[in-house]
Design an enzyme around this catalytic site. Structure first.
Site, PDB file in Angstrom:
ATOM      1  N   GLU A  69       0.958  -1.050   0.068  1.00 31.78           N
ATOM      2  CA  GLU A  69       0.026  -0.152  -0.030  1.00 31.78           C
ATOM      3  C   GLU A  69       0.944   1.205  -0.029  1.00 31.78           C
ATOM      4  O   GLU A  69       1.970   1.284   0.783  1.00 31.78           O
ATOM      5  CB  GLU A  69      -0.868  -0.079   1.153  1.00 31.78           C
ATOM      6  CG  GLU A  69      -1.680   1.184   1.322  1.00 31.78           C
ATOM      7  CD  GLU A  69      -2.723   1.225   2.560  1.00 31.78           C
ATOM      8  OE1 GLU A  69      -2.698   0.581   3.337  1.00 31.78           O
ATOM      9  OE2 GLU A  69      -3.636   2.093   2.287  1.00 31.78           O
TER      10      GLU A  69
ATOM     11  N   CYS B  61      -6.666   1.406   2.871  1.00 26.85           N
ATOM     12  CA  CYS B  61      -7.499   2.492   2.814  1.00 26.85           C
ATOM     13  C   CYS B  61      -7.161   3.305   1.437  1.00 26.85           C
ATOM     14  O   CYS B  61      -8.103   4.009   1.423  1.00 26.85           O
ATOM     15  CB  CYS B  61      -7.099   3.249   4.095  1.00 26.85           C
ATOM     16  SG  CYS B  61      -7.951   2.571   5.632  1.00 26.85           S
TER      17      CYS B  61
ATOM     18  N   ASN C 198     -12.345  -3.013   0.981  1.00 27.55           N
ATOM     19  CA  ASN C 198     -11.290  -3.073   1.866  1.00 27.55           C
ATOM     20  C   ASN C 198     -11.848  -2.759   3.418  1.00 27.55           C
ATOM     21  O   ASN C 198     -12.209  -1.512   3.793  1.00 27.55           O
ATOM     22  CB  ASN C 198     -10.039  -1.969   1.805  1.00 27.55           C
ATOM     23  CG  ASN C 198      -9.189  -1.868   3.008  1.00 27.55           C
ATOM     24  OD1 ASN C 198      -8.528  -3.018   3.367  1.00 27.55           O
ATOM     25  ND2 ASN C 198      -9.116  -0.817   3.481  1.00 27.55           N
ATOM     26  N   GLU C 199     -11.775  -3.532   4.412  1.00 33.39           N
ATOM     27  CA  GLU C 199     -12.367  -3.509   5.827  1.00 33.39           C
ATOM     28  C   GLU C 199     -13.446  -2.368   5.843  1.00 33.39           C
ATOM     29  O   GLU C 199     -13.462  -1.662   6.785  1.00 33.39           O
ATOM     30  CB  GLU C 199     -11.241  -3.476   6.513  1.00 33.39           C
ATOM     31  CG  GLU C 199     -10.449  -2.050   6.721  1.00 33.39           C
ATOM     32  CD  GLU C 199      -9.437  -1.758   7.740  1.00 33.39           C
ATOM     33  OE1 GLU C 199      -8.879  -3.031   8.029  1.00 33.39           O
ATOM     34  OE2 GLU C 199      -9.412  -0.837   8.186  1.00 33.39           O
TER      35      GLU C 199
END
Ligand code: AHR
Length: 850
Positions: free
Chosen positions: A248, A444, A572-573
């Protein structure tokens, strides 16, 4: 005569009432959550926990913005409902429900269409309808109605009296303090259940905080331990993708990190959206008497790259960039210099380009700019000396007016020599893990800070100056120089499977932009074209470049053969809200119906338990999602005390990708806890199909998240001890898990000073092993983790299996607080392996060759 058992049950019946009272409350004007106390007589109240927060607000950006104001709780027909105001200025409120007061539904944040704020709600149920009455800071009162606690009517004005009458708040004395809240009557068994759960949570929390600093006490009286590892002849197939990496762009991992570009803000696209104090001129300095510059957007080189430098000078200028904390170049190496330029006063200009260090010119070239239209200039610079603090200057004499954009200085020495490639030392450190897959581009970063910031893969391919840079939610800029083509190429270069993750049509629930990110997704009317965007990725990656226009783009970029994409992460989460579920299901169904062979990786929130985990798994089971991505960042004690976490997972359904995990530290103790977890992942390698430590890279001086797996600066790479665990496991994977038993005995002195054997759960949990076979080579690999202060002899019994007479052994060991440990390698003969001594606090990997 009454028997003892009848007496006991009468006592049981008489010792508690059928129903009791609970009091739901919050402390302070803005609170960390809803708490609860109970009472038999409404006089004496006993807090659960005490002070345990059963549900916390998830609204707003990370940290102190997640606040809960004035919660109102209702208990109706065996179910709990709660509403609260999320802050003092938003026309939204929070609503959630729970059947057991323990697991709460991921929160909804309905919008109020009268645009006024929402304060101090009273929740009730009247004539079968849920009613929320609230006030606003304009002094108005409203009510909302709902049949299902989900779809709410528009606000209806009410008078103050109606609002006040619906207030069920009472004040009680709790631990000597006056507290306001609501009283509910519940069964005694409910209180027993909650009491049990809060006590368990407190106990579990203590276990999760255990650390090696307590070992002296933990193993008091124990002189040593020993083990007997019995390896059976039976095995089961496990995933060969267990160890991968998650890249990331956090901590300057991409620009200024893995991406080899040496110029910072090469395209003048930095802005205050990236960071408050930044602008398109950041990291550039203009020198020269009478020289001025501004950022122009008229006739840019491309609409996606709309800012450029417009420089006017009467007596020459020098435009200087010092890269990411200084430009590093090496004597004798070649650097591609390129820039777009145009003259803006009709006159030809000569631009001199120089790499300098401390005023000394190390390399130079020049370009003649004579056209009023953009021209792309290219050259090669070869410095005469090494420097770590170089600058690039663009110099022009006399009177001039030029436009400049996309000024790039790029080393030719990149990983595998790729153009627009990666820094070789960092890329090699990643390759050395031998990751079976790479997940990218986030995290994120993938779902973004607000809908506008979602990662759109199509903006990351094609000519560099046609890509769309954007702000990075970690507080800097993403140039997209590493775009999807570069990610896929890197995967191929290191023999890893690509695992791109794209947003599920919603942004990060912790967004600070776009209505707090909570959680307006893309309008459903746009979801069809958004689904197409995701499917286009599959076409771009796997399509036939002779027939598919998208695949042709891939071929034109340099890769005519397909990339063989097998996995696609969606989300994503994310908060598993209704908004998310509607969009995720839409995408999952569309993609699966067109591309049934693509494995969709869903998401189950940021923790190993709780609302998103429970509801994410419920969704996974209902929708038969191929794989879900679990995340948890927890202390070493969690890994030691949660070793059966996956043992009870359903083997037949959705598989697990442990996409982000770490143990909150870079000490040997952390690395050993992680090694223990990997032994458990291997045992569960039939259900856990992939895992990746997170975050991966961090540039010293530019970290937003600690710990990370690999630290670096402009010249050096510093793998952590956690890295070496990943690297040993990545290079020693198996395809079959071999069942084995580790019998651990403690040795202590009896009263006569004689050494006697004993058992200890603490030792059992800390002397761990797993055995796998790599069918490709036929090798058997034994992983042994010793997280104790002892150096046990482990008798390894591998029955009648036959191996070569010597085995390769890699060992990491030291003190729990050490940070610099690296594996050492040795060769041992089979007899030595059969009586293996595991050093105190160590991780050993024994590779027995076929
Ligand atoms: O790994 C860092 C961050 O942790 C990721 O971006 C996010 O998915 C998680 O919260």
């Amino acid at each position: 005569m009454l028997t003892d058992s009848v007496l006991a049950s009468r006592k049981e019946i008489l010792s508690h009432p059928d129903t009791v009272y609970v009091f739901t409350y919050a402390e302070g004007p803005s609170t960390d959550g809803i708490k609860m106390a109970y009472s038999i007589d409404q006089q004496t109240w006993i807090p659960f926990g005490p002070g345990y927060s059963f549900v916390k607000s998830d609204f707003g950006s990370w940290g102190s913005n997640k606040r809960m104001f004035s919660p109102s709780v209702l208990y109706d027909k065996g179910k709990w409902y709660a509403v609260w105001n999320v802050n003092n200025d938003t026309n939204q409120f929070a609503a959630t429900e729970s059947v057991d007061f323990w697991v709460w539904k991921p929160q909804d944040y309905p919008y109020l269409d009268n645009k006024e704020n929402f304060l101090h709600p009273h929740l009730s149920k009247e004539n079968g309808l849920f009613i929320v009455r609230y006030q606003t800071s304009n002094g108005n009162y409203y009510q909302l109605k709902s049949q299902d606690f989900h779809i709410w009517s528009s606000p209806e004005p009410i008078n103050e009296q109606t609002y006040t009458k619906s207030n069920r708040q009472k004040t009680i004395t709790l631990s000597g303090n006056k507290i306001s809240g609501e009283v509910h009557r519940v069964s005694y068994s409910f209180v027993e259940g909650i009491s049990q759960k809060t006590n368990d949570a407190v106990l579990r929390n203590n276990l999760y905080n255990e650390n090696c600093g307590e070992d002296e006490n933990r193993f008091k009286g124990i002189k040593g331990i020993k083990g007997n590892l019995i390896i059976s002849n039976s095995s089961k197939p496990i995933s060969t993708n267990l160890i991968g990496i998650f890249f990331e762009d956090i901590n300057y991992s991409a620009d200024g990190g893995l991406y080899a570009e040496l110029i910072q803000n090469r395209d003048f696209e930095y802005s205050n959206l990236d960071r408050g104090e930044w602008s398109p001129q950041s990291f550039w300095e203009l020198k020269g008497d009478g020289a001025q510059w501004k950022i122009s957007t008229e006739n840019p080189i491309h609409a996606n790259n709309s800012h450029y430098a417009s420089i006017i000078s009467s007596n020459g200028f020098v435009l200087e960039n010092s890269g990411f904390d200084g430009i590093v170049v090496k004597k004798g190496e070649q650097y591609d210099i390129s820039l777009f330029a145009k003259t803006m006063n009709g006159k030809s200009q000569k631009l001199s380009i120089k790499i300098k260090s401390d005023g000394k010119v190390l390399a130079s070239t020049s370009f003649k700019v004579s056209s009023g239209s953009w021209k792309h200039f290219k050259g090669v610079l070869s410095p005469s000396e090494d420097t770590n603090r170089g600058t690039l200057t663009i110099e022009c004499n006399g009177t001039s007016h030029v436009g400049l954009d996309f000024i790039s200085l790029f080393p030719q020495n990149t990983f595998k020599g790729r153009k627009n490639g990666l820094r070789p030392d960092l890329a090699q450190a990643l390759a050395d893990i031998k990751p079976s897959f790479v997940r990218f581009p986030g995290g994120c970063v993938s779902h973004g800070n607000g809908l506008e910031n979602m990662y759109r893969w199509k903006e990351t391919i094609g000519a560099l100056w046609e890509r769309k840079g954007q702000s990075n939610l970690w507080g800097y800029h993403q140039s997209k120089g590493i775009g999807f083509y570069e990610y896929f190429q890197f995967c191929e270069d290191i023999g890893a499977t690509p695992l791109p993750v794209l947003p599920a049509g919603v942004c990060c629930q912790n967004s600070s932009r776009g209505g707090h990110g909570q959680q307006g997704g893309l309008p459903m009317s746009e979801m069809d074209s958004y689904a197409q965007e995701l499917m286009d990725l599959i076409e771009w990656a796997n399509g036939d470049s002779r027939t598919s226009p998208l695949a042709k783009l891939r071929a034109e970029a340099g890769h005519p053969t397909p990339f063989n994409l097998k996995y696609l992460g969606v989300g994503n989460e994310d908060l598993i809200s209704d908004v998310f579920i509607e969009r995720f299901n839409y995408l999952n169904k569309k993609i699966k119906s067109k591309y049934p062979d693509i494995q969709i990786v869903g998401t189950v929130g940021p923790f190993f338990e709780g609302s998103d985990y429970e509801y994410g798994w419920k969704l996974a089971e209902e929708e038969n999602i191929d794989i879900v991505d679990e995340h948890y960042y927890v202390n070493p004690g969690w890994y030691v005390n949660s070793q059966n976490y996956y043992d009870t997972y359903n083997r037949q359904g959705t598989k697990v990708y442990l996409g982000e995990w770490a143990s909150r530290g870079n000490r040997l103790e952390n690395a050993l806890a992680e090694a223990i977890h990997i032994t458990n992942l291997e045992r569960n390698g039939d259900v856990v199909v992939m895992s990746s430590y997170a975050p991966l890279l961090a540039k010293q001086g530019h970290t937003q998240w600690n710990p990370d797996l690999i630290y670096f600066n402009n010249t050096s790479v510093y793998p952590t001890v956690n890295y070496w665990v990943q690297q040993l496991c990545g290079t020693n994977c198996g395809s079959q898990y071999v069942y084995s038993d580790m019998i651990v005995k403690t040795m202590s002195e009896d009263r006569n000073g004689k050494i006697i054997d004993g058992l200890s759960q603490a030792a059992n949990l800390r002397l761990r092993s797993s055995v796998v076979v790599d069918e490709a080579s036929g090798d058997m690999i034994i992983k042994l983790v010793n997280m104790t202060p002892f150096d046990p002899e482990i008798t390894i019994d591998f029955g009648n299996k036959i191996f070569q007479p010597t085995a390769e052994v890699s060992v990491i060991s030291g003190k729990p607080s050490d940070k610099e440990n690296k594996p050492t390698q040795k060769t041992l003969n089979i007899q030595e392996i059969k009586k293996y001594t595991a050093p105190a606090y160590s991780f050993s990997v024994i590779r027995l060759k076929k």
